[in-house]
Scaffold this motif. Structure first.
Motif, mmCIF file in Angstrom:
data_model
loop_
_atom_site.group_PDB
_atom_site.id
_atom_site.type_symbol
_atom_site.label_atom_id
_atom_site.label_comp_id
_atom_site.label_asym_id
_atom_site.label_seq_id
_atom_site.Cartn_x
_atom_site.Cartn_y
_atom_site.Cartn_z
ATOM 1 N N LEU A 61 -34.771 -23.042 -28.790
ATOM 2 C CA LEU A 61 -36.223 -23.001 -29.008
ATOM 3 C C LEU A 61 -36.723 -21.576 -29.163
ATOM 4 O O LEU A 61 -37.623 -21.310 -29.961
ATOM 5 C CB LEU A 61 -36.941 -23.721 -27.855
ATOM 6 C CG LEU A 61 -36.717 -25.239 -27.852
ATOM 7 C CD1 LEU A 61 -37.239 -25.850 -26.562
ATOM 8 C CD2 LEU A 61 -37.380 -25.879 -29.054
ATOM 9 N N LEU A 112 -40.026 -17.637 -21.174
ATOM 10 C CA LEU A 112 -40.191 -17.918 -19.739
ATOM 11 C C LEU A 112 -39.414 -19.178 -19.353
ATOM 12 O O LEU A 112 -38.731 -19.211 -18.325
ATOM 13 C CB LEU A 112 -41.678 -18.121 -19.408
ATOM 14 C CG LEU A 112 -42.507 -16.931 -18.967
ATOM 15 C CD1 LEU A 112 -42.338 -16.669 -17.477
ATOM 16 C CD2 LEU A 112 -42.192 -15.682 -19.745
ATOM 17 N N ALA A 113 -39.547 -20.223 -20.167
ATOM 18 C CA ALA A 113 -38.856 -21.479 -19.861
ATOM 19 C C ALA A 113 -37.343 -21.264 -19.851
ATOM 20 O O ALA A 113 -36.627 -21.820 -19.017
ATOM 21 C CB ALA A 113 -39.224 -22.558 -20.877
ATOM 22 N N ALA A 114 -36.855 -20.433 -20.771
ATOM 23 C CA ALA A 114 -35.411 -20.186 -20.836
ATOM 24 C C ALA A 114 -34.945 -19.387 -19.620
ATOM 25 O O ALA A 114 -33.974 -19.751 -18.949
ATOM 26 C CB ALA A 114 -35.053 -19.449 -22.127
ATOM 27 N N VAL A 115 -35.637 -18.309 -19.312
ATOM 28 C CA VAL A 115 -35.182 -17.453 -18.213
ATOM 29 C C VAL A 115 -35.288 -18.209 -16.885
ATOM 30 O O VAL A 115 -34.491 -17.981 -15.962
ATOM 31 C CB VAL A 115 -35.949 -16.110 -18.191
ATOM 32 C CG1 VAL A 115 -37.346 -16.240 -17.614
ATOM 33 C CG2 VAL A 115 -35.161 -15.069 -17.420
ATOM 34 N N GLY A 116 -36.205 -19.152 -16.809
ATOM 35 C CA GLY A 116 -36.351 -19.947 -15.581
ATOM 36 C C GLY A 116 -35.166 -20.832 -15.279
ATOM 37 O O GLY A 116 -35.006 -21.314 -14.159
ATOM 38 N N ALA A 127 -38.179 -20.179 -32.814
ATOM 39 C CA ALA A 127 -39.470 -19.471 -32.824
ATOM 40 C C ALA A 127 -39.324 -18.123 -33.527
ATOM 41 O O ALA A 127 -40.188 -17.731 -34.326
ATOM 42 C CB ALA A 127 -39.980 -19.270 -31.398
ATOM 43 N N GLY A 186 -46.183 -13.317 -15.206
ATOM 44 C CA GLY A 186 -45.964 -14.747 -15.407
ATOM 45 C C GLY A 186 -47.031 -15.485 -16.177
ATOM 46 O O GLY A 186 -46.931 -16.691 -16.370
ATOM 47 N N THR A 187 -48.073 -14.764 -16.643
ATOM 48 C CA THR A 187 -49.081 -15.455 -17.456
ATOM 49 C C THR A 187 -49.352 -14.661 -18.736
ATOM 50 O O THR A 187 -48.983 -13.494 -18.854
ATOM 51 C CB THR A 187 -50.417 -15.635 -16.681
ATOM 52 O OG1 THR A 187 -50.994 -14.344 -16.488
ATOM 53 C CG2 THR A 187 -50.180 -16.274 -15.324
ATOM 54 N N GLY A 188 -49.983 -15.310 -19.686
ATOM 55 C CA GLY A 188 -50.186 -14.730 -21.007
ATOM 56 C C GLY A 188 -51.032 -13.477 -20.998
ATOM 57 O O GLY A 188 -51.982 -13.357 -20.223
ATOM 58 N N ARG A 232 -50.714 -14.222 -28.738
ATOM 59 C CA ARG A 232 -50.438 -15.169 -29.836
ATOM 60 C C ARG A 232 -50.550 -14.506 -31.212
ATOM 61 O O ARG A 232 -50.193 -15.106 -32.209
ATOM 62 C CB ARG A 232 -51.410 -16.343 -29.783
ATOM 63 C CG ARG A 232 -51.401 -17.137 -28.479
ATOM 64 C CD ARG A 232 -50.402 -18.276 -28.504
ATOM 65 N NE ARG A 232 -50.425 -19.000 -27.247
ATOM 66 C CZ ARG A 232 -49.353 -19.215 -26.481
ATOM 67 N NH1 ARG A 232 -48.164 -18.781 -26.843
ATOM 68 N NH2 ARG A 232 -49.460 -19.883 -25.355
ATOM 69 N N ASN A 238 -43.973 -17.097 -29.479
ATOM 70 C CA ASN A 238 -44.107 -18.179 -28.500
ATOM 71 C C ASN A 238 -43.393 -17.771 -27.207
ATOM 72 O O ASN A 238 -42.308 -18.268 -26.879
ATOM 73 C CB ASN A 238 -43.495 -19.450 -29.105
ATOM 74 C CG ASN A 238 -43.890 -20.698 -28.337
ATOM 75 O OD1 ASN A 238 -44.290 -20.615 -27.175
ATOM 76 N ND2 ASN A 238 -43.765 -21.838 -28.983
ATOM 77 N N TRP A 239 -44.016 -16.886 -26.449
ATOM 78 C CA TRP A 239 -43.380 -16.285 -25.272
ATOM 79 C C TRP A 239 -43.108 -17.310 -24.174
ATOM 80 O O TRP A 239 -42.245 -17.099 -23.322
ATOM 81 C CB TRP A 239 -44.250 -15.145 -24.731
ATOM 82 C CG TRP A 239 -45.634 -15.571 -24.356
ATOM 83 C CD1 TRP A 239 -46.728 -15.551 -25.165
ATOM 84 C CD2 TRP A 239 -46.055 -16.132 -23.119
ATOM 85 N NE1 TRP A 239 -47.809 -16.048 -24.495
ATOM 86 C CE2 TRP A 239 -47.433 -16.412 -23.235
ATOM 87 C CE3 TRP A 239 -45.409 -16.417 -21.906
ATOM 88 C CZ2 TRP A 239 -48.171 -16.974 -22.199
ATOM 89 C CZ3 TRP A 239 -46.144 -16.972 -20.865
ATOM 90 C CH2 TRP A 239 -47.509 -17.245 -21.012
ATOM 91 N N GLY A 240 -43.827 -18.416 -24.185
ATOM 92 C CA GLY A 240 -43.596 -19.441 -23.160
ATOM 93 C C GLY A 240 -42.166 -19.963 -23.194
ATOM 94 O O GLY A 240 -41.586 -20.315 -22.164
ATOM 95 N N ARG A 241 -41.569 -19.973 -24.386
ATOM 96 C CA ARG A 241 -40.179 -20.422 -24.488
ATOM 97 C C ARG A 241 -39.223 -19.437 -23.828
ATOM 98 O O ARG A 241 -38.178 -19.831 -23.329
ATOM 99 C CB ARG A 241 -39.803 -20.634 -25.958
ATOM 100 C CG ARG A 241 -40.551 -21.803 -26.580
ATOM 101 C CD ARG A 241 -40.112 -22.033 -28.018
ATOM 102 N NE ARG A 241 -40.806 -23.183 -28.589
ATOM 103 C CZ ARG A 241 -40.674 -23.572 -29.854
ATOM 104 N NH1 ARG A 241 -39.868 -22.906 -30.673
ATOM 105 N NH2 ARG A 241 -41.323 -24.629 -30.295
#
Lengths: 403, 403
Positions: free
Chosen positions: B310, B326-330, B314, B354-356, B361, B321-324
């Motif tokens: 993902l 974060l989701a990956a490193v988590g 991106a 940890g937040t935008g 974007r 899409n930085w949330g991906r």
């Protein structure tokens, strides 16, 4: 329509198939493009036992943190779910938003006649990570959805629609046990499907009489064999949640084994639907590893094969390139002997004792279903992982998700 | 042209840049579509010290098994490499083929005037897994290539051409040390690039005076920081091989540190070339994790981000899409605190604590180079992994490789 291991039928009805559950799905205006984006599942009782399984990602969305806390009591009166935003990586404000959503629903349900506390409400969100939810739209819609709640098939299906993101179809399943109790469920998730669950939201309901502990046992046994073995792209979401609610409305108390089997059957049916609707899927691929030293070893190996980009692109190309399966399994941190490995595609042997079988390059994989079986010939451990091919559709859909 | 950490220039010349090495590349008819497919690197001496690093895949190709055995002596007189077939999963017959190739080359070199044994020859193969090599074409070509050997730039470049598979350009690098000794190298590999190396064949040469042990130390230090941190698709080949040959022809004995630095510089240059030419690449992506508890932790986390489908799709879509991320490193099995994580894309902060971050974007990722930096703020551990985007080109190329 399939059957569980005891021969009971699994139907395509959802969370309102069991007695005493209502549901609804409405358009709250959370999704920029419109459409249903808010769902509610309400347990009318008499019992309110519940269990949950959540993402193991260390980066957890606010609604996951909220719902994990709520579930410690082992009871839930309702679940509120939104698509259109994950409410993940949104800081303390995001957690406040989840909390406020639960409080708003508790107030609306209390006004409607069912005294409810925020601590009896689970919250689930799915969508883009990193943005706050539009609370000005969400909160009024929470009151509205309470008035929309209905029983029967339509409320459940409306809810299943409202939690869809890139899903193309709603996913519902239910099982009607001959002893007159039921299990129902709905699921969403078409990307980020992976071990330890995926952006996958699942709500399961049952009218059986069961304690929170019994539900927890049944849920963990079922997810281990179903959602945990669904691995579309190796990514794990910040928001994965699977909830199981029981109200005892059937007045039937199944044995743990009966409950386990029924929950497993509904989860298995939903997992199959998730695989079939995964982003960009053109092939449904089952990877079975057998003959491993243990089930754990088999699962590790099956997962590595199922995640391998070269295996998955070969599947997309209907290419019986079995060497990539060997190369993938060879990287598994398990005991194996390359000279003992055999591989078949859809029952046709393509590799025997670590070398190519006659006709292996001509195996026809043009159909939509491919079953890869790898036999390590070292023991009795077996496991199957569901995956998909890696297609142009997957790249297309995921290269333009947030924009 | 880049420089090593001591400021020495790295040039685009290959295995024949050092004194006393000859090389050649010819068309032996192994590749069905024709073109150069057989390469030779020959060490004229006076020394013949050598070291090698091989795939850690449990499924190892026959030439890897052969070369590992040969390298135990710490000396090599020549390396013979073919594209057009991996000679992997080919059973005992495949091993015999690798052995026979070495014997044929030993005989040809002995006839040519250099008494050589098969045990002084490494064999490397790359291509499709599972088919025997066409020995009727390969063996006569082995004699032919001995007569084609030349020094200077052309022999090296011919060899670099002959080992290409889906590579679009040959990869060569060399370093000329001011103390008048040299390191050269060539590489191939555009798919299956991954940790623990990838179908990647690399031959490095030096005219420095160095023992097999010194070469082994320099090679392991260099590969750990370069080829081991190049991760295009998470797949690991059955054939990965990196060899380093030294002949002492310069009569200069560098210190271990000097040797390490020079070998590292050439490997780093080649690794950059491999990334830039990876299958279907449209973006060159560097993933740096800093602030981890240890370098190992940083590397684990960087690799997980670099492999995430993902994140990679991106990048293909130039989507911040930085949330991906974060989701990956988590999902990394390391210590981290989600509320401390910061992320930047090309120096622009997209996630703080940890937040935008404001404007996240709108970050422009339309260029070909993307540097993702993730700061865990827990310690001093830092590591960088090179990867690419996941593009339509990658899917296209890999869905039709064997057919």
């Amino acid at each position: 329509m399939t059957t569980d291991q005891n021969g009971n039928l699994v139907h395509n009805q959802g969370v309102t198939a069991p007695l005493g559950f209502r549901a609804a799905g409405i358009a709250a205006g959370i999704k920029a493009k419109g459409g249903p984006d808010l769902a509610l599942v309400f347990n009318e009782g008499p019992d309110h036992a519940a269990a949950g399984v959540f993402t193991t990602n260390k980066v957890k969305a606010a609604p996951v943190l909220w719902s994990q806390q709520v579930l410690k009591s082992g009871r839930l009166r309702a679940v509120i779910l939104n698509s259109g935003g994950a409410n993940a990586c949104t800081g303390p404000e995001g957690f406040q938003d989840a909390h406020r959503t639960a409080e708003e629903l508790a107030a609306a349900l209390s006004n409607w006649g069912t005294e409810t506390g925020a601590g009896e409400i689970a919250v689930c969100s799915t969508g883009l990570i990193g943005d706050r939810l539009p609370m000005d739209k969400l909160l009024p819609a929470v009151t509205e959805i309470v008035h929309e709640m209905g029983g029967g098939m339509s409320g459940g299906t409306d809810a299943a629609h409202a939690i869809m993101t890139t899903d193309t179809v709603p996913k519902e399943a239910s099982l009607h046990h001959p002893d007159k109790w039921n299990v129902g469920g709905m699921a969403k998730g078409a990307g980020m499907l992976a071990p330890g669950l995926a952006t996958m939201l699942v709500v399961l309901t049952t009218d059986a009489v069961a304690s929170a502990e019994q539900l927890d046992t049944a849920l963990r046994r079922a997810t281990r064999l179903t959602f945990d073995r669904l691995d579309v792209d190796g990514a794990m979401s910040t928001n994965d949640t699977v909830l199981l609610l029981a109200n005892g409305a059937s007045e039937v108390t199944p044995t743990q084994d009966e409950l386990d089997a029924a929950v497993l059957a509904v989860c298995d049916d939903l997992a199959g639907q998730l695989m079939a609707d995964a982003e960009g899927v053109t092939k449904r691929v089952l990877v079975t590893v057998e003959g491993a030293r243990s089930e754990d070893d088999a699962l590790v190996a099956a997962r590595i094969i199922a995640r391998d980009s070269l295996v998955k692109t070969a599947m997309f190309g209907s290419d019986p390139n079995w060497g990539r399966v060997l190369a993938a399994v060879g990287t598994a941190p398990i005991e194996l002997d390359p000279d003992l490995i055999s591989v078949s595609f859809n029952g046709f042997p393509v590799c025997v004792d670590g070398t190519g079988a006659p006709g292996a390059r001509e195996v026809d994989l043009s159909g939509a279903d491919i079953h890869v079986v790898v036999d390590l010939r070292l023991g009795d451990g077996t496991a199957t992982v569901r995956t998909t091919d890696l297609s142009h559709g997957y790249v297309e859909e995921n290269s333009a998700y947030s924009s």
